[in-house]
Design an enzyme around this catalytic site. Sequence first.
Site, short mmCIF file in Angstrom:
data_model
loop_
_atom_site.label_atom_id
_atom_site.label_comp_id
_atom_site.label_asym_id
_atom_site.label_seq_id
_atom_site.Cartn_x
_atom_site.Cartn_y
_atom_site.Cartn_z
CB CYS A 1 43.35 20.81 22.38
SG CYS A 1 44.93 21.55 22.82
CB CYS B 1 47.43 18.06 24.77
SG CYS B 1 46.69 19.44 25.63
CB CYS C 1 36.31 -15.09 61.90
SG CYS C 1 38.00 -15.69 61.73
CB CYS D 1 38.86 -16.00 57.30
SG CYS D 1 38.64 -17.35 58.45
CG ASP E 1 46.19 -17.40 -4.75
OD1 ASP E 1 46.90 -17.74 -5.70
OD2 ASP E 1 45.81 -18.18 -3.85
CG ASP F 1 46.74 -18.47 1.51
OD1 ASP F 1 47.65 -17.64 1.69
OD2 ASP F 1 46.95 -19.64 1.16
#
Length: 822
Positions: free
Chosen positions: A23, A26, A93, A96, A518, A716
């Site tokens: 809530c 908290c 195997c 590996c 601008d 810009d």
Amino acid sequence: MTREEGVPAPPIREVLTITGMTCAACASRVERALAVRPGVRGVTVNLATGKATVEYEPGLLDAQELARTVEEAGYGVIAPEERVVLRIGGMTCAACSQRVERALAQVPGVTSAVVNLATGNATIVYDPRRTGRRLLGDAVRQAGYGVLPGSETVRDDDAAMLHLKQAARRMWFGWILTLPSLVWMAIPMLFDVKHFDHRAMNIGLLLLASPVVFVAGHATLTGAWRVVRHGSANMDVLISLGTLAAYFTGLAVFFVPVENYAGVAAMLMSFHLIGRYLEARARGHASQAIRKLLALEAKTATLIIEGQEREVALEEVEVGDIMLVRPGAKVPTDGIIVSGESSLDESMATGESMPVTKGPGDPVIGATINHQGRLQVRATRVGHETFLSQVIKMVEEAQGTKVPIQEFADRVTAVFVPIVLGLALLTFAGWMLLPAQLRAVAAVAAPFLPWVNPQLSDLTLAIFASVAVLVIACPCALGLATPTALMVGAGLGAENGVLIRSGEAIQTLREVRVVAFDKTGTITRGRPEVVDVHAYQESPGALLSTAAAVEAGSEHPLARAVVDYARLHHLSWPTSDQFENLAGRGVKARVQGEEVLVGSLRLMQEHGVDTGVAGGDVEAMEGAARTVVAIARGGRLAGVLGIADGLKADSREAIAQIHAMGMVTAMLTGDNRRTAETIAREVGIHKVLAEVLPGGKVDAIKALQGEFGTVAMVGDGINDAPALTQANVGIAIGTGTDIAIEAADVTLVRGNLSGVVTAVRLSRNTFGKIRQNLFWAFLYNVVAIPVAMLGLMHPLLADLAMAASSITVVTNSNLLRRSRLH
């Protein structure tokens, strides 16, 4: 000046994923705990996302210390994690697979690595801040194995899905045991049938309620205990107290004259769990914008290496790689087209549905869709530097900020739970000390409210009212009112090409009184274009072909404008020779054996060309702020062209809509006043500030602020950075990857002014939702708590109302998606 000479290091921004917050109380507690740490400059905790954004000074703190601070406050922190599934080649195997697993586990930042020999897949969970896909692949290769294409990276959004699944499991478990209790209590009431004696029924209700309260409600109870142990209180505390008070009447009934509310306790917890589940779902809808953006990413890329095509995972693409993009495929990452032409769907970035035609040299945005042509693209940005990653980062940052109006709600939630606990005690004391007066109120309401029974004992009525007060109070609605609206608003903006940096910008934008633009590149296209053609000896097409034949040899912007205009109209032109550049006046060349001049009227006069025939056209073009380019062939004037920085297609309409929304418009430009006022008249700008040097734009903004108040500046984002900073809201406008996303409060991905209208509407709609949410959250608590104190609210209805208030706020925020922004 170097940093050693006293310039402070920039603050570090850390985003922590918090667990255990239920809530607004908290969130407030976590925020206070982090804010008091030395070195912390700013903290924002977002209840809706479960994240804390912390800015702190480097050297004084680190992420681990921040995490410890959160844990000391009674909450948890989830380390950022990503999960990748690598397809391993060469394993034969079990030895590996064990070797690959060990190699991966030793990579710094790897949390776990599991290799499945049968599928050939390695599943790795790792901290993306410490390692990445390439380092993992290197570890596999150094162990003597390979990484095959088709591997998959998954961001750790699974935490939200896991939370939702857990909430669903708790809810269903609770209701499986609560429904029998409900039936058991309902049958005697509705049909006056008693299957068991009173004692058996009390024991049965207690047995059914126990797992609901202590198993299904375990997270709620432990959350309450955790914060109480740290000297605080939250929503879990209120629910736990209400549920336990009702539950223990099931024990007390064997010893004192009180009603058995054990079944009610089970229903309180089950209704609470429904509320938590629905709230989690609604929050998921509110945050779906990020997931939508993540889903847009391409998973693989086809690289061209030494003339061969090779499919690799997106994470393996590096800057400079050449990518093959087939028709219908996504562009893997930001880049520049090196060969091919096509139309691309850029709606994911700009919100614009119309495809954009692009060719060699044009930039492309990662995750956009190639419609038809086959393209080769050189990667220019990868990983977290891409446009899409920057957008996701900006949306996440916006969702992690606060709106100034939220400050009052934060002050209320900080004291809300203690006040409710006090009111619950006051309610219990009132019913025990003044039973007659309160029974009189209950007696009046009893004919209308079937759950009100003034004949019950004083203790029963006191418990009944106190439990209702505890469970009806709802700080959650206050805590979710702002962040959920911000989550939806920021995501909706991103989907429509409007990136908002903070909640403060949303509130300020709705208060703007004047929008300052601008001119170059904002109202206009930012490049010269041919807008008038007057031919006197030949057709306009023939005139343009002659001019293009000469201008093709020049790199001057006006020459480029002429050539581009001829190319746009699919004209061809002969070759020219004896090209000569006449500095400041124009160019001269021979075309098909004749001398051709292209340039200013002064150039024509120098070569004895009579321009009298063009007098009226020249005067009209100069009055409209056009640059006049004359073309002479064989000593005679062939025609004149008018060149101008053309208006963007939507400038007039956008400015008209800004006026319709009650705002004043102004234009800042370094152009002379005559040119500036001509442009302003064309688009309908109210106020013109002409001949403003780049350094004077800040003073111009200050003047507008003094005259009108709140000012938004549209530029810009690169050249106008100081003015954007001075304005109350800075709006950067550009196209695609060229935008400086970091430059302003609001960034418009499309280069059109209609984005300003979209941004203002989004701001007003989002802020409207925030105000609605706060109003209903406050109104709910102000009305509901007194009703519960008078004993007129059944605890079950109180619990339902509490859950409904949170869900209503989140659902109302989600309605923002229906806003009409365009």
